[in-house]
Scaffold this active site. Structure first.
Site, PDB file in Angstrom:
ATOM      1  N   ASN A  89      -1.881  -1.809 -12.647  1.00 24.41           N
ATOM      2  CA  ASN A  89      -2.857  -0.768 -12.955  1.00 24.41           C
ATOM      3  C   ASN A  89      -4.127  -1.347 -13.566  1.00 24.41           C
ATOM      4  O   ASN A  89      -4.079  -2.315 -14.321  1.00 24.41           O
ATOM      5  CB  ASN A  89      -2.249   0.266 -13.905  1.00 24.41           C
ATOM      6  CG  ASN A  89      -1.117   1.029 -13.243  1.00 24.41           C
ATOM      7  OD1 ASN A  89      -0.980   0.989 -12.021  1.00 24.41           O
ATOM      8  ND2 ASN A  89      -0.322   1.714 -14.039  1.00 24.41           N
ATOM      9  N   HIS A 106      -4.355  -6.806 -11.235  1.00 21.51           N
ATOM     10  CA  HIS A 106      -5.384  -6.390 -10.278  1.00 21.51           C
ATOM     11  C   HIS A 106      -6.710  -6.013 -10.930  1.00 21.51           C
ATOM     12  O   HIS A 106      -7.525  -5.323 -10.336  1.00 21.51           O
ATOM     13  CB  HIS A 106      -4.851  -5.241  -9.412  1.00 21.51           C
ATOM     14  CG  HIS A 106      -3.721  -5.679  -8.527  1.00 21.51           C
ATOM     15  ND1 HIS A 106      -2.785  -4.817  -8.017  1.00 21.51           N
ATOM     16  CD2 HIS A 106      -3.383  -6.904  -8.065  1.00 21.51           C
ATOM     17  CE1 HIS A 106      -1.921  -5.495  -7.279  1.00 21.51           C
ATOM     18  NE2 HIS A 106      -2.249  -6.767  -7.307  1.00 21.51           N
ATOM     19  N   CYS A 114     -19.780 -10.833 -13.608  1.00 24.60           N
ATOM     20  CA  CYS A 114     -20.950 -11.372 -12.900  1.00 24.60           C
ATOM     21  C   CYS A 114     -20.489 -12.210 -11.710  1.00 24.60           C
ATOM     22  O   CYS A 114     -19.687 -13.122 -11.864  1.00 24.60           O
ATOM     23  CB  CYS A 114     -21.772 -12.235 -13.862  1.00 24.60           C
ATOM     24  SG  CYS A 114     -23.127 -13.104 -13.058  1.00 24.60           S
ATOM     25  N   GLY A 176       7.184   2.632 -11.328  1.00 23.35           N
ATOM     26  CA  GLY A 176       6.082   3.279 -10.609  1.00 23.35           C
ATOM     27  C   GLY A 176       5.336   2.421  -9.616  1.00 23.35           C
ATOM     28  O   GLY A 176       4.110   2.450  -9.557  1.00 23.35           O
ATOM     29  N   SER A 178       5.385   1.245  -5.418  1.00 22.52           N
ATOM     30  CA  SER A 178       5.979   1.422  -4.089  1.00 22.52           C
ATOM     31  C   SER A 178       6.419   0.091  -3.494  1.00 22.52           C
ATOM     32  O   SER A 178       7.215   0.057  -2.566  1.00 22.52           O
ATOM     33  CB  SER A 178       4.960   2.064  -3.157  1.00 22.52           C
ATOM     34  OG  SER A 178       3.881   1.167  -2.942  1.00 22.52           O
TER      35      SER A 178
HETATM   36  P1  NAD Z   1       1.583   3.026  -5.131  1.00 22.44           P
HETATM   37  O1  NAD Z   1       0.583   4.143  -5.214  1.00 22.44           O
HETATM   38  O2  NAD Z   1       1.699   2.273  -3.880  1.00 22.44           O
HETATM   39  O3  NAD Z   1       3.042   3.614  -5.463  1.00 22.44           O
HETATM   40  C1  NAD Z   1       3.242   4.463  -6.549  1.00 22.44           C
HETATM   41  C2  NAD Z   1       4.722   4.560  -6.816  1.00 22.44           C
HETATM   42  O4  NAD Z   1       4.875   5.293  -8.014  1.00 22.44           O
HETATM   43  C3  NAD Z   1       5.530   5.286  -5.745  1.00 22.44           C
HETATM   44  O5  NAD Z   1       6.651   4.511  -5.414  1.00 22.44           O
HETATM   45  C4  NAD Z   1       5.959   6.598  -6.405  1.00 22.44           C
HETATM   46  O6  NAD Z   1       7.294   6.979  -6.092  1.00 22.44           O
HETATM   47  C5  NAD Z   1       5.905   6.238  -7.864  1.00 22.44           C
HETATM   48  N1  NAD Z   1       5.555   7.368  -8.732  1.00 22.44           N
HETATM   49  C6  NAD Z   1       4.646   8.353  -8.565  1.00 22.44           C
HETATM   50  N2  NAD Z   1       4.628   9.169  -9.620  1.00 22.44           N
HETATM   51  C7  NAD Z   1       5.551   8.698 -10.487  1.00 22.44           C
HETATM   52  C8  NAD Z   1       6.012   9.117 -11.768  1.00 22.44           C
HETATM   53  N3  NAD Z   1       5.509  10.198 -12.382  1.00 22.44           N
HETATM   54  N4  NAD Z   1       6.978   8.391 -12.363  1.00 22.44           N
HETATM   55  C9  NAD Z   1       7.518   7.282 -11.771  1.00 22.44           C
HETATM   56  N5  NAD Z   1       7.117   6.848 -10.561  1.00 22.44           N
HETATM   57  C10 NAD Z   1       6.147   7.551  -9.933  1.00 22.44           C
HETATM   58  O7  NAD Z   1       1.279   2.117  -6.391  1.00 22.44           O
HETATM   59  P2  NAD Z   1       1.369   0.536  -6.625  1.00 22.44           P
HETATM   60  O8  NAD Z   1       2.658   0.015  -6.123  1.00 22.44           O
HETATM   61  O9  NAD Z   1       0.983   0.357  -8.036  1.00 22.44           O
HETATM   62  O10 NAD Z   1       0.241  -0.125  -5.706  1.00 22.44           O
HETATM   63  C11 NAD Z   1      -0.994   0.467  -5.561  1.00 22.44           C
HETATM   64  C12 NAD Z   1      -2.231  -0.352  -5.978  1.00 22.44           C
HETATM   65  O11 NAD Z   1      -3.162   0.624  -6.392  1.00 22.44           O
HETATM   66  C13 NAD Z   1      -2.092  -1.282  -7.124  1.00 22.44           C
HETATM   67  O12 NAD Z   1      -2.582  -2.502  -6.716  1.00 22.44           O
HETATM   68  C14 NAD Z   1      -3.006  -0.726  -8.226  1.00 22.44           C
HETATM   69  O13 NAD Z   1      -3.889  -1.731  -8.671  1.00 22.44           O
HETATM   70  C15 NAD Z   1      -3.836   0.340  -7.577  1.00 22.44           C
HETATM   71  N6  NAD Z   1      -3.910   1.618  -8.310  1.00 22.44           N
HETATM   72  C16 NAD Z   1      -4.043   1.623  -9.676  1.00 22.44           C
HETATM   73  C17 NAD Z   1      -4.069   2.822 -10.378  1.00 22.44           C
HETATM   74  C18 NAD Z   1      -4.215   2.773 -11.881  1.00 22.44           C
HETATM   75  O14 NAD Z   1      -4.744   1.806 -12.402  1.00 22.44           O
HETATM   76  N7  NAD Z   1      -3.726   3.766 -12.627  1.00 22.44           N
HETATM   77  C19 NAD Z   1      -3.974   4.042  -9.700  1.00 22.44           C
HETATM   78  C20 NAD Z   1      -3.859   4.007  -8.306  1.00 22.44           C
HETATM   79  C21 NAD Z   1      -3.833   2.783  -7.621  1.00 22.44           C
HETATM   80 ZN    ZN Z   2     -23.906 -14.250 -14.897  1.00 17.40          ZN
END
Ligand code: NAD
Ligand code: ZN
Length: 232
Positions: A89, A106, A114, A176, A178
């Site tokens: 996240n 990430h 910069c 949380g 996928s």
């Molecule tokens: P993803 O969106 O691919 O998967 C999310 C997972 O979370 C799913 O498997 C789902 O079942 C589960 N989920 C949803 N709600 C939930 C809850 N309330 N409790 C428990 N599990 C829950 O996410 P990912 O695998 O983190 O990959 C996505 C990419 O997106 C990452 O690289 C990340 O950097 C980025 N991203 C970040 C944010 C953030 O910073 N909050 C938000 C969206 C996407």
């Molecule tokens: Zn600079």
């Protein structure tokens, strides 16, 4: 020494009002993920991508950590170096829950970087606007977030952690995620014991010793109990 690695993904922050990649069907906050999260999209429309992250950063201000962020902060405080906390996240909700030493694989939304000299500035929840680099004066500041097609600078640290899992009696906890961006199912095989918490069952469940299917806030207490038992 026993080791625990807690790796979280978008699902951890879902209940704090941040959308996941998945539940938006390829659209993240109503934008095409390929446009706003890829090197190609950034090259094609820099202003649009910067504006997208500006919007996310501003909106982050009013979000609050949930019980699952708090649980992670609590176990980290309790067990220190025995627990490593890594997240995919880009939000700061773990930090705001008081969690120390979070590795953001990430990138980190409150920071801008910069492109010329790699100087990093924390701008909190502000828009980037016309900011210039405070170190070299360049106007090539950008979001400090890893996009598709870019190298993630902290993956080396992740591989070290996975190696450490293999070398000790270890527990891998994934909350949380996928597993579509990071191959968390294969990470589970490095640990002696592994736990997955996602909202719904999926094809990666079999790779883990135990699955808690449900909301992260509802499962936090069980996960904390597992960690306490493991490190007891
Ligand atoms: P993803 O969106 O691919 O998967 C999310 C997972 O979370 C799913 O498997 C789902 O079942 C589960 N989920 C949803 N709600 C939930 C809850 N309330 N409790 C428990 N599990 C829950 O996410 P990912 O695998 O983190 O990959 C996505 C990419 O997106 C990452 O690289 C990340 O950097 C980025 N991203 C970040 C944010 C953030 O910073 N909050 C938000 C969206 C996407
Ligand atoms: Zn600079």
């Amino acid at each position: 020494m026993k080791k625990v690695l807690i790796l979280s993904g978008a699902g951890l922050s879902a209940e704090s009002g941040l959308k996941t990649f998945r539940d938006s069907g390829g659209l993240w906050e109503n934008y095409d993920v390929n446009e706003v999260c890829s090197v190609q999209g950034f090259a094609a429309n820099r202003a649009k991508v910067l504006k997208f992250y500006d919007k996310l950063r501003v909106e982050l201000k009013d979000k609050v950590p949930n019980k699952a962020h708090e649980m992670i902060a609590r176990v980290k405080e309790k067990y220190g170096d025995q627990i490593s906390v890594m997240t995919q996240n880009v939000d700061d909700l773990l930090e705001r829950a008081g969690c120390k030493d979070v590795v953001h694989l990430h990138g980190f939304l409150p920071q801008i970087r910069c492109e010329n000299c790699d100087f990093i500035e924390n701008i909190g929840y502000d828009v980037m606007g016309e900011r210039k680099c405070k170190s070299c004066g360049s106007d090539k500041m950008r979001h400090d977030i890893v996009m598709f097609g870019e190298q993630a600078p902290f993956y080396g640290v992740l591989y070290d952690e996975l190696y450490a899992l293999r070398m000790s009696k270890s527990l891998f906890v994934c909350i949380g995620s996928s597993g579509e961006v990071l191959d968390v199912a294969s990470f589970a095989s490095f640990a002696s014991f592994s736990i997955l918490n996602n909202l719904e069952a999926s094809s990666i469940d079999h790779a883990f010793s135990k699955c808690f299917i449900g909301r992260a806030t509802a499962m936090a207490e069980k996960i904390e109990h597992e960690i306490d038992e493991f490190l007891a």
